[in-house]
Design a protein around this motif. Structure first.
Motif, PDB file in Angstrom:
ATOM      1  N   THR A 129       0.832  -1.306   0.041  1.00  0.00           N
ATOM      2  CA  THR A 129       0.033   0.009   0.173  1.00  0.00           C
ATOM      3  C   THR A 129       0.777   1.127   0.030  1.00  0.00           C
ATOM      4  O   THR A 129       0.289   2.400  -0.003  1.00  0.00           O
ATOM      5  N   VAL A 130       2.136   0.976  -0.099  1.00  0.00           N
ATOM      6  CA  VAL A 130       3.038   2.105  -0.097  1.00  0.00           C
ATOM      7  C   VAL A 130       3.993   1.855  -1.213  1.00  0.00           C
ATOM      8  O   VAL A 130       4.249   0.798  -1.529  1.00  0.00           O
ATOM      9  N   PRO A 131       4.793   3.074  -1.807  1.00  0.00           N
ATOM     10  CA  PRO A 131       5.769   2.813  -2.699  1.00  0.00           C
ATOM     11  C   PRO A 131       6.948   1.835  -2.050  1.00  0.00           C
ATOM     12  O   PRO A 131       7.514   2.290  -1.098  1.00  0.00           O
ATOM     13  N   VAL A 132       7.034   0.872  -2.760  1.00  0.00           N
ATOM     14  CA  VAL A 132       8.235  -0.277  -2.434  1.00  0.00           C
ATOM     15  C   VAL A 132       9.066  -0.445  -3.521  1.00  0.00           C
ATOM     16  O   VAL A 132       8.687  -0.829  -4.853  1.00  0.00           O
ATOM     17  N   ALA A 133      10.450  -0.378  -3.354  1.00  0.00           N
ATOM     18  CA  ALA A 133      11.501  -0.617  -4.478  1.00  0.00           C
ATOM     19  C   ALA A 133      12.331  -1.660  -4.306  1.00  0.00           C
ATOM     20  O   ALA A 133      12.596  -2.051  -2.819  1.00  0.00           O
ATOM     21  N   VAL A 134      12.878  -2.412  -4.993  1.00  0.00           N
ATOM     22  CA  VAL A 134      14.170  -3.467  -4.911  1.00  0.00           C
ATOM     23  C   VAL A 134      15.228  -2.815  -5.783  1.00  0.00           C
ATOM     24  O   VAL A 134      15.286  -2.504  -6.859  1.00  0.00           O
ATOM     25  N   VAL A 135      16.468  -2.966  -4.874  1.00  0.00           N
ATOM     26  CA  VAL A 135      17.540  -2.257  -5.396  1.00  0.00           C
ATOM     27  C   VAL A 135      18.544  -3.126  -5.519  1.00  0.00           C
ATOM     28  O   VAL A 135      18.960  -3.889  -4.382  1.00  0.00           O
ATOM     29  N   GLY A 136      19.208  -3.044  -6.452  1.00  0.00           N
ATOM     30  CA  GLY A 136      20.700  -4.127  -6.712  1.00  0.00           C
ATOM     31  C   GLY A 136      21.914  -3.601  -6.193  1.00  0.00           C
ATOM     32  O   GLY A 136      21.729  -2.651  -5.362  1.00  0.00           O
ATOM     33  N   PRO A 137      22.999  -4.228  -6.409  1.00  0.00           N
ATOM     34  CA  PRO A 137      24.175  -4.098  -5.645  1.00  0.00           C
ATOM     35  C   PRO A 137      24.892  -2.547  -5.709  1.00  0.00           C
ATOM     36  O   PRO A 137      25.189  -1.920  -4.885  1.00  0.00           O
ATOM     37  N   ASN A 138      24.639  -1.913  -6.928  1.00  0.00           N
ATOM     38  CA  ASN A 138      25.220  -0.677  -7.075  1.00  0.00           C
ATOM     39  C   ASN A 138      24.450   0.423  -5.986  1.00  0.00           C
ATOM     40  O   ASN A 138      25.100   1.135  -5.498  1.00  0.00           O
ATOM     41  N   GLY A 139      22.999   0.471  -6.081  1.00  0.00           N
ATOM     42  CA  GLY A 139      22.332   1.358  -5.417  1.00  0.00           C
ATOM     43  C   GLY A 139      22.535   0.921  -4.011  1.00  0.00           C
ATOM     44  O   GLY A 139      22.448   1.797  -2.914  1.00  0.00           O
ATOM     45  N   GLY A 140      22.579  -0.456  -3.628  1.00  0.00           N
ATOM     46  CA  GLY A 140      22.908  -0.740  -2.221  1.00  0.00           C
ATOM     47  C   GLY A 140      24.058  -0.289  -1.604  1.00  0.00           C
ATOM     48  O   GLY A 140      24.112   0.021  -0.588  1.00  0.00           O
ATOM     49  N   SER A 141      25.173  -0.239  -2.537  1.00  0.00           N
ATOM     50  CA  SER A 141      26.495   0.217  -1.955  1.00  0.00           C
ATOM     51  C   SER A 141      26.313   1.632  -1.641  1.00  0.00           C
ATOM     52  O   SER A 141      27.027   2.152  -0.679  1.00  0.00           O
ATOM     53  N   ALA A 142      25.630   2.417  -2.623  1.00  0.00           N
ATOM     54  CA  ALA A 142      25.541   3.784  -2.274  1.00  0.00           C
ATOM     55  C   ALA A 142      24.583   4.021  -1.029  1.00  0.00           C
ATOM     56  O   ALA A 142      24.952   5.220  -0.161  1.00  0.00           O
ATOM     57  N   LEU A 143      23.626   3.322  -0.714  1.00  0.00           N
ATOM     58  CA  LEU A 143      22.649   3.510   0.275  1.00  0.00           C
ATOM     59  C   LEU A 143      23.271   3.354   1.671  1.00  0.00           C
ATOM     60  O   LEU A 143      23.076   3.569   2.841  1.00  0.00           O
ATOM     61  N   ALA A 144      24.552   2.268   1.428  1.00  0.00           N
ATOM     62  CA  ALA A 144      25.119   1.968   2.705  1.00  0.00           C
ATOM     63  C   ALA A 144      25.946   2.806   3.504  1.00  0.00           C
ATOM     64  O   ALA A 144      25.905   2.961   4.698  1.00  0.00           O
ATOM     65  N   TYR A 145      26.168   4.084   2.722  1.00  0.00           N
ATOM     66  CA  TYR A 145      26.902   5.193   3.430  1.00  0.00           C
ATOM     67  C   TYR A 145      26.184   6.473   3.482  1.00  0.00           C
ATOM     68  O   TYR A 145      26.357   7.613   3.664  1.00  0.00           O
TER      69      TYR A 145
END
Length: 225
Positions: A129-145
């Motif tokens: 019922t809310v926006p949900v995204a799945v992110v791969g390795p590249n975006g995941g690495s950026a999100l880590a920091y």
């Protein structure tokens, strides 16, 4: 259906819901000025025009399966960031929403195995019922920091429409050892219309008409369109 009934088959046309993509959009995540492609898991839920911007919210337990996995203090308008383990994307969403998150990002970087079998349960998208995204390795690495607000755009538009299948089966042969043959007409937007498996449908239909509902067969034969 008319041709099969005329040959003597009992024909059913069961109804089912399916998704139709109106527009693929350009779902993306922006972290520190860089953009990363994402998959839109919330097939029926989009972000507002221009996307959502919020502080990344990470649960103390990375899976984010329970409300207790999150810290006590949560910034308003936060976007939860969780991994793909332990529970379904619906459970992850519900826990994040209970803490006040406005969207969810799932980090998923499978190596040849696809997503964990617990992540996408049957019909999951109907429960988001809310926006949900799945992110791969590249975006995941950026999100880590990432500590500053991030922006999520989920603009693919899908609608739920009703379709029917056509089924007919011989009245002879074992119904416990069924041979099934089928073909489809799906006419993708950029395809050649009915020519997409039109010959396959014609061949299966003609086979059914030649065989008939009382064929001398050991196994029942089911024709599906």
């Amino acid at each position: 259906a008319k041709a099969l009934r005329g040959r003597g088959f009992d024909v059913s046309t069961p109804q089912f819901d399916r998704l139709y993509q109106v527009s693929p959009g350009k779902p993306a995540l922006t972290v520190a000025g860089s953009s990363y492609q994402v998959d839109q898991a919330s097939l029926l839920v989009r972000t507002p025009p221009g996307g959502l911007t919020g502080q990344p919210l990470r649960p103390t337990q990375p899976a984010g399966c329970a409300v207790s996995d999150y810290p006590a203090a949560v910034p308003a308008g936060a976007i939860a960031v969780v991994d793909d383990t332990r529970c379904s994307v619906v459970d992850k969403q519900n826990s994040a929403m209970a803490k006040g998150a406005v969207a969810l990002i799932v980090l998923s970087a499978p190596i040849g195995q696809g997503a964990p079998p617990t992540l996408f349960t049957p019909g999951y998208f109907k429960q988001l019922t809310v926006p949900v995204a799945v992110v791969g390795p590249n975006g995941g690495s950026a999100l880590a920091y990432a500590t500053a607000p991030i922006r999520l755009v989920l603009d693919a538009e899908n609608i739920k429409i009703t379709s029917r299948n056509v089924l007919a089966q011989t009245k002879t042969g074992s119904p416990h050892e069924v041979i099934m043959v089928g073909a489809h007409l799906d006419s993708p937007r950029n395809g050649p219309g009915i020519n997409d498996n039109g010959s396959g449908v014609a061949a299966v239909l003609e086979t059914a008409l030649q065989l008939g509902p009382l064929a001398p067969v050991n196994n029942a034969v089911r024709f599906v369109f």
